[in-house]
Design an enzyme around this catalytic site. Structure first.
Site, short mmCIF file in Angstrom:
data_model
loop_
_atom_site.label_atom_id
_atom_site.label_comp_id
_atom_site.label_asym_id
_atom_site.label_seq_id
_atom_site.Cartn_x
_atom_site.Cartn_y
_atom_site.Cartn_z
N ASP A 14 14.62 55.98 -14.25
CA ASP A 14 15.93 56.57 -13.99
C ASP A 14 15.80 58.09 -14.17
O ASP A 14 15.34 58.77 -13.26
CB ASP A 14 16.91 55.93 -14.97
CG ASP A 14 18.36 56.29 -14.71
OD1 ASP A 14 18.72 56.48 -13.56
OD2 ASP A 14 19.13 56.36 -15.69
N ARG A 26 20.58 39.48 -18.51
CA ARG A 26 19.12 39.56 -18.34
C ARG A 26 18.55 38.32 -17.67
O ARG A 26 17.48 38.34 -17.06
CB ARG A 26 18.43 39.72 -19.71
CG ARG A 26 18.73 41.03 -20.41
CD ARG A 26 17.78 41.21 -21.61
NE ARG A 26 18.24 42.22 -22.53
CZ ARG A 26 17.97 43.53 -22.43
NH1 ARG A 26 17.27 43.97 -21.41
NH2 ARG A 26 18.42 44.38 -23.32
#
Ligand code: 5GP
Ligand code: MG
Ligand code: MG
Length: 177
Positions: free
Chosen positions: A102, A164
């Site tokens: 990111d 997740r």
């Protein structure tokens, strides 16, 4: 599809194809090398498990947990090691496995750390990349897929520790995030 997900960005089938391709690339490059594959917890745990089964050269695995978040929801330069490796890295070829690059702060710091620890080489395998969000110059040597700037969950990646377990990568409905 999970009711809280607005879009599936990467399907289970595409995930498999990505892992197969990455496994072939990595296997070619690491023949006859002492390869240590390091998963960055928690987000990379499913990717790591699938990826290494597509790599057909001998390797060892280890894990690190880091927290890169300062006050807000975005990485800062400050990367804290929550769990360190068991393996020694000196003289070894290290492949860092990350869910997503990111801002780049986490991998920049880890790259420096592994060099300080005298790894023979350090490369990055990232499942996803958000190039638009980059703050420091870090590039994955092996990349699954480039994605736009949206917050994604599933396939190991969380929002507030949930999602997740989704077998695909999705975008949350805006009222969930
Ligand atoms: P960095 O900003 O240091 O490059 O990335 C740090 C970590 O933030 C990534 O490894 C990942 O765990 C988390 N992260 C960044 N973008 C996203 C996203 O869209 N979804 C999720 N679940 N985690 C993200
Ligand atoms: Mg991560
Ligand atoms: Mg997270």
């Amino acid at each position: 599809m999970n009711q809280e997900i607005s879009d599936i960005l990467i399907s289970t089938e595409e995930i498999q194809a990505i892992n197969k391709r990455l496994g072939e690339e990595i296997s070619k490059d690491y023949q006859d090398q002492d390869l240590l594959v390091v998963g960055i917890l928690k987000g990379s745990f499913l990717f790591m498990a699938d990826l290494i089964r597509e790599i057909n050269v001998p390797l060892e695995v280890d894990f690190m947990a880091v927290s890169s978040y300062g006050d807000g929801t975005e990485s800062g330069g400050d990367v804290k090691i929550l769990k360190d490796l068991e393996a020694s890295v000196a003289g070894r070829h290290v492949l860092l496995v990350e869910d997503i690059v990111d801002t780049g702060y986490t991998l920049e710091r880890l790259g420096e750390l592994f060099k300080e620890r005298q790894a023979a080489s350090v490369k990055i395998c990232a499942f996803l990349n958000k190039a638009d969000r980059r703050q420091v110059k870090v590039e994955a040597d092996y990349l699954g897929k480039e994605i736009p700037d949206a917050f994604v969950v599933g396939y190991g990646m969380d929002y507030a520790q949930k999602y997740r377990n989704l077998p695909y990568v999705g975008v949350l409905k805006s009222d969930q995030a």
